[in-house]
Design an enzyme around this catalytic site. Structure first.
Site, PDB file in Angstrom:
ATOM      1  N   HIS A   1       0.934  -1.300   0.148  1.00  0.00           N
ATOM      2  CA  HIS A   1      -0.101  -0.225  -0.290  1.00  0.00           C
ATOM      3  C   HIS A   1       0.901   1.182  -0.047  1.00  0.00           C
ATOM      4  O   HIS A   1       0.582   2.132  -0.687  1.00  0.00           O
ATOM      5  CB  HIS A   1      -0.864   0.091   1.272  1.00  0.00           C
ATOM      6  CG  HIS A   1      -1.828  -1.330   1.170  1.00  0.00           C
ATOM      7  ND1 HIS A   1      -2.485  -1.946   0.243  1.00  0.00           N
ATOM      8  CD2 HIS A   1      -2.345  -1.763   2.211  1.00  0.00           C
ATOM      9  CE1 HIS A   1      -3.122  -2.886   0.604  1.00  0.00           C
ATOM     10  NE2 HIS A   1      -3.215  -2.953   1.791  1.00  0.00           N
TER      11      HIS A   1
ATOM     12  N   LYS B   1      -7.371   6.687  13.111  1.00  0.00           N
ATOM     13  CA  LYS B   1      -7.203   6.288  11.727  1.00  0.00           C
ATOM     14  C   LYS B   1      -6.792   7.080  10.790  1.00  0.00           C
ATOM     15  O   LYS B   1      -7.791   8.167  10.951  1.00  0.00           O
ATOM     16  CB  LYS B   1      -8.356   5.106  11.391  1.00  0.00           C
ATOM     17  CG  LYS B   1      -8.267   4.668  10.088  1.00  0.00           C
ATOM     18  CD  LYS B   1      -9.596   3.948   9.795  1.00  0.00           C
ATOM     19  CE  LYS B   1      -9.755   3.309   8.518  1.00  0.00           C
ATOM     20  NZ  LYS B   1      -8.824   2.315   8.072  1.00  0.00           N
TER      21      LYS B   1
HETATM   22  C1  BG6 Z   1      -4.643  -4.745   4.377  1.00  0.00           C
HETATM   23  C2  BG6 Z   1      -3.978  -5.214   5.527  1.00  0.00           C
HETATM   24  O1  BG6 Z   1      -3.928  -5.054   3.289  1.00  0.00           O
HETATM   25  O2  BG6 Z   1      -5.017  -3.432   4.599  1.00  0.00           O
HETATM   26  C3  BG6 Z   1      -4.618  -4.991   6.978  1.00  0.00           C
HETATM   27  O3  BG6 Z   1      -3.711  -6.547   5.669  1.00  0.00           O
HETATM   28  C4  BG6 Z   1      -5.030  -3.493   7.177  1.00  0.00           C
HETATM   29  O4  BG6 Z   1      -3.891  -5.350   8.041  1.00  0.00           O
HETATM   30  C5  BG6 Z   1      -5.710  -3.098   5.882  1.00  0.00           C
HETATM   31  O5  BG6 Z   1      -5.768  -3.446   8.357  1.00  0.00           O
HETATM   32  C6  BG6 Z   1      -6.074  -1.625   5.661  1.00  0.00           C
HETATM   33  O6  BG6 Z   1      -6.813  -1.109   4.717  1.00  0.00           O
HETATM   34  P1  BG6 Z   1      -7.693  -0.203   4.968  1.00  0.00           P
HETATM   35  O7  BG6 Z   1      -8.537  -0.077   3.597  1.00  0.00           O
HETATM   36  O8  BG6 Z   1      -8.689  -0.321   6.064  1.00  0.00           O
HETATM   37  O9  BG6 Z   1      -6.829   1.296   4.902  1.00  0.00           O
END
Ligand code: BG6
Length: 502
Positions: free
Chosen positions: A250, A345
């Site tokens: 990501h 978050k």
């Molecule tokens: C996932 C991870 O790819 O992305 C997780 O494995 C994480 O650990 C998640 O919580 C976060 O995604 P988002 O869309 O909630 O930011």
């Protein structure tokens, strides 16, 4: 968006979810498919076939998906809409390691697809990564991947491998059955509206491009902080850690979009060529660099969670300084940080610009060292963009302070829900548009960047990750990492203070 002609042109599409009783299918894939159905964006002739070991009849599978499918759907008459959608769902019980299960799947497909339209199949690996190779081999051995009528595609979730070598091995197996053009490797961040908006901000406006380089940008900060801890995923997470779980995919994907050169067009190959250029330009870290350029953290209480190995050194937080050694970005630090159990978050990209070369307001000014201009692009949760600049305080001589111009999706597009990333990705995979999917060479370059970090962190030299308090923004050493160059973490999408984070 699929119009009527598109939907008809797609022939029959069979979307097979391998691991259909798992968390991903239940929480993301089926709700996204239901939402696409409600918006009229699924192909007219689509079968959605769940495959997993749990014994279900078709009806039991449909019933078991009802709660999660409608939970997120903002539709009138959800029961009726779901019943219509559920006609497209069916289920085959089977184990990937058992050829009988796979031949039951093949028979079911033949039965569902008896038509003279082109027959297309999309296999979605929603299973544990350790089973990817086995699944691909099983599909190949059963002849399910051969394109004798229509197309065949494979969607693979992250992580693709756990380091460069395992990714290359897996790729070899995948390429033995599917061509690269048939493989759609997912990073769900690319399906997020606000991540695509990063490209629009950069390439559909002319005001940013002239200053989007080392002449004007002081540093770039990419934060993906999560309030939740590892929870019930501790078993998986403890073997994976923050770099494999978040940073290799990501955060590096966000970095490539921020740093890439403008592609000639947004077709999959042009876009992915420019992105892989960025990954290739990222300076590789030596084992010594890992000590000075990275910070590993683990939140207090992690070791007590079920599924975590006693004395585990797995990092749940990472801060990393990277340099993109190319003409545009030479010398500009890219600070990346991500972690679990953090204060709030937030996913954001913050661009800090250089201060003016000469400050003419020195006399009588209360703040002779003004804060920099900052562009903050908020991926989530308060989606939008904020631009901070200096303004004169009225009637106070030349006193100045920061003001912010803000764009929020919520007010700008009031009433329009932001779709889940998986809607866009599933729709694109069905259409065969790979622009928001990861090509094999990008995966390899990403592992080349992060492998030295994992190797150094996992080398058991006794140091282990630094502790941080749950609810904080990570270990203090991450502040020191920026302070070395006179930088500090900036609040992007939160309350806009001139001051660095407390
Ligand atoms: C996932 C991870 O790819 O992305 C997780 O494995 C994480 O650990 C998640 O919580 C976060 O995604 P988002 O869309 O909630 O930011």
């Amino acid at each position: 968006m699929a119009d009527a002609a598109d939907r008809e042109d797609q022939g029959v599409v069979s979307l097979v979810i391998l691991g259909a009783n798992g968390d991903l299918a239940r929480r993301k894939l089926i709700p996204a498919l239901f939402s696409l159905h409600c918006k009229g964006r699924l192909p007219e002739h689509i079968n959605i076939i769940g495959f997993s070991r749990t014994p279900f009849t078709d009806d039991e599978f449909r019933d078991s998906m009802w709660d999660s499918a409608v939970e997120l759907a903002e539709v009138d008459r959800p029961r009726e809409m779901y019943e219509e959608f559920a006609k497209r769902l069916c289920y085959v019980t089977g184990d990937l390691g058992d050829s009988e299960g796979i031949s039951r799947l093949a028979d079911r497909l033949d039965q569902l697809e008896s038509t003279d339209r082109p027959i297309n199949r999309l296999f979605y690996l929603s299973i544990a990564p350790a089973l990817y190779a086995q699944a691909v081999e099983a599909l190949g051995a059963a002849g399910l991947a051969s394109e004798d009528s229509g197309w065949r595609r494979l969607v693979v979730e992250k992580p693709f491998g756990s380091d460069l070598n395992s990714a290359l091995e897996l790729d070899l197996i995948v390429r033995g059955v599917f061509d690269e053009t048939q493989v759609f490797r997912i990073d769900h961040y690319l399906g997020k509206e606000t991540v695509q908006n990063l490209m629009v901000l950069r390439f559909a406006n002319s005001i940013f491009e002239p200053i989007w380089n080392q002449n004007y940008v002081k540093n770039i900060q990419i934060t993906v902080a999560e309030e939740v801890d590892v929870g019930s995923r501790a078993g998986y997470y403890d073997r994976s850690g923050v770099i494999r779980d978040m940073l290799q995919n990501h955060l590096l994907q966000l970095l490539t979009i921020v740093a890439m050169e403008p592609p000639a067009t947004v077709d999959a190959e042009s876009l992915r060529n420019r992105k892989v250029d960025v990954l290739r330009s990222i300076r590789r870290l030596s084992p010594d660099d890992v000590h000075t350029e990275t910070v590993a953290g683990q939140y207090d209480g992690y070791l007590d969670q079920d599924g975590v190995a006693g004395g585990s050194h797995t990092a749940t937080y990472a801060a990393v300084r990277l340099f993109v050694d190319n003409w545009r970005w030479k010398g500009v630090p890219f600070y990346l940080r991500t972690g679990k159990a953090m204060e709030r978050k937030v996913s954001e990209v913050v661009v800090e610009f250089q201060t003016p070369p000469h400050f003419i307001f020195a006399d009588g000014v209360t703040n002779p060292d003004p804060p920099p201009n900052v562009l903050a692009i908020c991926i989530q949760p308060d989606e939008g963009a904020h631009l901070r600049f200096q303004v004169k305080v009225p009637d106070r001589g030349m006193e100045m302070r920061s003001a912010t111009m803000e764009f929020h999706y919520e007010s700008e597009f009031s009433g329009q829900a932001i779709p889940e990333a998986y809607e866009r990705l599933l729709q694109d995979a069905i259409k065969g548009d790979a622009s928001l999917f990861i090509r094999g060479d990008q995966i390899e370059e990403s592992w080349r960047i992060v492998d030295p970090i994992n190797q150094a962190w996992e080398s058991n030299d006794g140091s282990g990750p630094l502790r941080y308090a749950p609810g904080s923004m990570g270990p203090a050493a991450a502040d020191a990492l920026l302070a070395q160059a006179g930088d500090h973490w900036l609040v992007g999408c939160g309350p806009h203070e001139d001051d660095p984070e407390a």
